[in-house]
Write a protein that holds these residues in place. Sequence first.
Motif, PDB file in Angstrom:
ATOM      1  N   LEU A  73       0.678  -1.085  -0.107  1.00  0.00           N
ATOM      2  CA  LEU A  73       0.045   0.009   0.032  1.00  0.00           C
ATOM      3  C   LEU A  73       0.978   1.161   0.088  1.00  0.00           C
ATOM      4  O   LEU A  73       0.710   2.023  -0.718  1.00  0.00           O
ATOM      5  CB  LEU A  73      -1.021   0.107   1.171  1.00  0.00           C
ATOM      6  CG  LEU A  73      -1.925   1.016   1.473  1.00  0.00           C
ATOM      7  CD1 LEU A  73      -2.695   1.300   0.224  1.00  0.00           C
ATOM      8  CD2 LEU A  73      -2.723   0.984   2.669  1.00  0.00           C
ATOM      9  N   ILE A  74       1.839   1.287   0.659  1.00  0.00           N
ATOM     10  CA  ILE A  74       2.836   2.347   0.881  1.00  0.00           C
ATOM     11  C   ILE A  74       3.496   2.425  -0.370  1.00  0.00           C
ATOM     12  O   ILE A  74       3.557   3.699  -1.034  1.00  0.00           O
ATOM     13  CB  ILE A  74       3.933   2.082   2.005  1.00  0.00           C
ATOM     14  CG1 ILE A  74       3.120   2.373   3.454  1.00  0.00           C
ATOM     15  CG2 ILE A  74       4.929   3.319   1.932  1.00  0.00           C
ATOM     16  CD1 ILE A  74       4.024   1.810   4.360  1.00  0.00           C
ATOM     17  N   ALA A  75       3.926   1.544  -1.001  1.00  0.00           N
ATOM     18  CA  ALA A  75       4.716   1.557  -2.517  1.00  0.00           C
ATOM     19  C   ALA A  75       3.810   2.134  -3.326  1.00  0.00           C
ATOM     20  O   ALA A  75       4.107   2.997  -4.471  1.00  0.00           O
ATOM     21  CB  ALA A  75       5.132   0.168  -2.728  1.00  0.00           C
ATOM     22  N   LYS A  76       2.537   1.652  -3.368  1.00  0.00           N
ATOM     23  CA  LYS A  76       1.441   1.844  -4.148  1.00  0.00           C
ATOM     24  C   LYS A  76       1.153   3.375  -4.043  1.00  0.00           C
ATOM     25  O   LYS A  76       0.899   4.391  -5.222  1.00  0.00           O
ATOM     26  CB  LYS A  76       0.160   1.218  -4.284  1.00  0.00           C
ATOM     27  CG  LYS A  76      -0.832   1.190  -5.144  1.00  0.00           C
ATOM     28  CD  LYS A  76      -0.406   0.117  -6.460  1.00  0.00           C
ATOM     29  CE  LYS A  76      -1.517  -0.291  -7.107  1.00  0.00           C
ATOM     30  NZ  LYS A  76      -1.099  -1.254  -8.321  1.00  0.00           N
ATOM     31  N   LEU A  77       1.053   3.979  -2.905  1.00  0.00           N
ATOM     32  CA  LEU A  77       0.870   5.441  -2.895  1.00  0.00           C
ATOM     33  C   LEU A  77       1.955   6.467  -3.239  1.00  0.00           C
ATOM     34  O   LEU A  77       1.753   7.469  -3.910  1.00  0.00           O
ATOM     35  CB  LEU A  77       0.496   5.555  -1.458  1.00  0.00           C
ATOM     36  CG  LEU A  77      -0.926   5.485  -0.710  1.00  0.00           C
ATOM     37  CD1 LEU A  77      -0.808   5.869   0.846  1.00  0.00           C
ATOM     38  CD2 LEU A  77      -1.650   6.679  -1.158  1.00  0.00           C
ATOM     39  N   ALA A  78       3.069   5.929  -3.057  1.00  0.00           N
ATOM     40  CA  ALA A  78       4.243   6.627  -3.381  1.00  0.00           C
ATOM     41  C   ALA A  78       4.293   6.798  -4.800  1.00  0.00           C
ATOM     42  O   ALA A  78       4.800   7.658  -5.713  1.00  0.00           O
ATOM     43  CB  ALA A  78       5.320   6.235  -2.840  1.00  0.00           C
ATOM     44  N   GLU A  79       4.166   5.443  -5.670  1.00  0.00           N
ATOM     45  CA  GLU A  79       4.087   5.455  -6.949  1.00  0.00           C
ATOM     46  C   GLU A  79       2.858   6.484  -7.432  1.00  0.00           C
ATOM     47  O   GLU A  79       3.362   7.031  -8.770  1.00  0.00           O
ATOM     48  CB  GLU A  79       3.870   3.833  -7.448  1.00  0.00           C
ATOM     49  CG  GLU A  79       3.776   3.774  -9.103  1.00  0.00           C
ATOM     50  CD  GLU A  79       3.352   2.131  -9.377  1.00  0.00           C
ATOM     51  OE1 GLU A  79       2.520   1.903 -10.193  1.00  0.00           O
ATOM     52  OE2 GLU A  79       3.827   1.448  -8.506  1.00  0.00           O
ATOM     53  N   ARG A  80       1.787   6.341  -7.027  1.00  0.00           N
ATOM     54  CA  ARG A  80       0.513   6.941  -7.625  1.00  0.00           C
ATOM     55  C   ARG A  80       0.856   8.418  -7.530  1.00  0.00           C
ATOM     56  O   ARG A  80       0.319   9.342  -8.237  1.00  0.00           O
ATOM     57  CB  ARG A  80      -0.802   6.394  -6.882  1.00  0.00           C
ATOM     58  CG  ARG A  80      -1.859   7.063  -7.771  1.00  0.00           C
ATOM     59  CD  ARG A  80      -3.076   6.360  -7.290  1.00  0.00           C
ATOM     60  NE  ARG A  80      -4.123   7.007  -7.999  1.00  0.00           N
ATOM     61  CZ  ARG A  80      -5.467   6.473  -7.861  1.00  0.00           C
ATOM     62  NH1 ARG A  80      -5.703   5.408  -6.964  1.00  0.00           N
ATOM     63  NH2 ARG A  80      -6.338   6.921  -8.618  1.00  0.00           N
ATOM     64  N   PRO A 127       3.598  11.100  -7.097  1.00  0.00           N
ATOM     65  CA  PRO A 127       5.070  11.325  -7.158  1.00  0.00           C
ATOM     66  C   PRO A 127       5.630  12.208  -6.220  1.00  0.00           C
ATOM     67  O   PRO A 127       6.843  12.495  -5.915  1.00  0.00           O
ATOM     68  CB  PRO A 127       5.392  11.439  -8.446  1.00  0.00           C
ATOM     69  CG  PRO A 127       4.207  11.525  -9.272  1.00  0.00           C
ATOM     70  CD  PRO A 127       2.816  11.210  -8.295  1.00  0.00           C
ATOM     71  N   GLN A 128       4.764  13.454  -5.849  1.00  0.00           N
ATOM     72  CA  GLN A 128       4.965  14.555  -4.967  1.00  0.00           C
ATOM     73  C   GLN A 128       5.234  13.854  -3.311  1.00  0.00           C
ATOM     74  O   GLN A 128       5.827  14.427  -2.783  1.00  0.00           O
ATOM     75  CB  GLN A 128       4.208  15.637  -4.819  1.00  0.00           C
ATOM     76  CG  GLN A 128       2.707  15.385  -4.415  1.00  0.00           C
ATOM     77  CD  GLN A 128       1.668  14.668  -5.398  1.00  0.00           C
ATOM     78  OE1 GLN A 128       2.115  14.127  -6.696  1.00  0.00           O
ATOM     79  NE2 GLN A 128       0.420  14.832  -5.163  1.00  0.00           N
ATOM     80  N   LEU A 129       4.820  12.688  -3.252  1.00  0.00           N
ATOM     81  CA  LEU A 129       4.715  12.159  -2.011  1.00  0.00           C
ATOM     82  C   LEU A 129       5.970  11.390  -1.872  1.00  0.00           C
ATOM     83  O   LEU A 129       6.430  10.283  -2.784  1.00  0.00           O
ATOM     84  CB  LEU A 129       3.574  11.190  -1.587  1.00  0.00           C
ATOM     85  CG  LEU A 129       2.399  11.608  -0.948  1.00  0.00           C
ATOM     86  CD1 LEU A 129       1.524  10.573  -0.845  1.00  0.00           C
ATOM     87  CD2 LEU A 129       2.682  12.291   0.283  1.00  0.00           C
ATOM     88  N   GLN A 130       6.943  11.411  -0.956  1.00  0.00           N
ATOM     89  CA  GLN A 130       8.057  10.585  -0.855  1.00  0.00           C
ATOM     90  C   GLN A 130       7.488   9.186  -0.008  1.00  0.00           C
ATOM     91  O   GLN A 130       6.452   9.375   0.613  1.00  0.00           O
ATOM     92  CB  GLN A 130       9.129  11.277   0.095  1.00  0.00           C
ATOM     93  CG  GLN A 130       9.707  12.437  -0.732  1.00  0.00           C
ATOM     94  CD  GLN A 130      10.855  13.013   0.401  1.00  0.00           C
ATOM     95  OE1 GLN A 130      11.148  12.582   1.532  1.00  0.00           O
ATOM     96  NE2 GLN A 130      11.482  14.192  -0.259  1.00  0.00           N
ATOM     97  N   SER A 131       8.499   8.268  -0.214  1.00  0.00           N
ATOM     98  CA  SER A 131       7.779   6.813   0.477  1.00  0.00           C
ATOM     99  C   SER A 131       7.882   7.068   1.933  1.00  0.00           C
ATOM    100  O   SER A 131       7.000   6.426   2.545  1.00  0.00           O
ATOM    101  CB  SER A 131       8.962   6.020  -0.014  1.00  0.00           C
ATOM    102  OG  SER A 131       8.653   4.672   0.570  1.00  0.00           O
ATOM    103  N   LYS A 132       8.596   8.171   2.476  1.00  0.00           N
ATOM    104  CA  LYS A 132       8.616   8.228   4.065  1.00  0.00           C
ATOM    105  C   LYS A 132       7.122   8.972   4.311  1.00  0.00           C
ATOM    106  O   LYS A 132       6.716   8.549   5.210  1.00  0.00           O
ATOM    107  CB  LYS A 132       9.839   8.916   4.253  1.00  0.00           C
ATOM    108  CG  LYS A 132       9.973   9.159   5.605  1.00  0.00           C
ATOM    109  CD  LYS A 132      11.396   9.902   5.981  1.00  0.00           C
ATOM    110  CE  LYS A 132      11.481  10.363   7.475  1.00  0.00           C
ATOM    111  NZ  LYS A 132      12.642  11.011   7.587  1.00  0.00           N
ATOM    112  N   ASP A 133       6.828   9.811   3.572  1.00  0.00           N
ATOM    113  CA  ASP A 133       5.656  10.340   3.788  1.00  0.00           C
ATOM    114  C   ASP A 133       4.226   9.409   3.486  1.00  0.00           C
ATOM    115  O   ASP A 133       3.190   9.683   4.336  1.00  0.00           O
ATOM    116  CB  ASP A 133       5.452  11.661   2.921  1.00  0.00           C
ATOM    117  CG  ASP A 133       6.521  12.711   3.076  1.00  0.00           C
ATOM    118  OD1 ASP A 133       6.808  12.900   4.146  1.00  0.00           O
ATOM    119  OD2 ASP A 133       6.860  13.526   2.219  1.00  0.00           O
TER     120      ASP A 133
END
Length: 95
Positions: free
Chosen positions: A6-13, A15-21
């Motif tokens: 879920l975290i990886a999908k959010l970060a991928e979808r 791009p302005q969100l870093q994986s940490k965010d």
Amino acid sequence: MTRSDLIAKLAERYPQLQSKDAELAVKVILDSMTTALCRGGRIEIRGFGSFALNYRPPRLGRNPKSGDRVQVPSKYVPHFKAGKELRERVDYPAS
């Protein structure tokens, strides 16, 4: 899907969100849901479903290894009920 998926999908979808965010956002949402259920509340996400607590009374169970009778205490367990939209999407997936 796991939490890390879920975290990886959010970060991928987004791009302005870093994986940490994205990880922090998922953590805050899940922690808030857990806290609401711990307080005896109910969570409803429109189009997805609802979470509530079900009470299970004390009962007499059996130890599967030894076969001995064991007293199982009462407890509350989380229960998920799928919403209409989710049920329909799962029953009739898009071709």
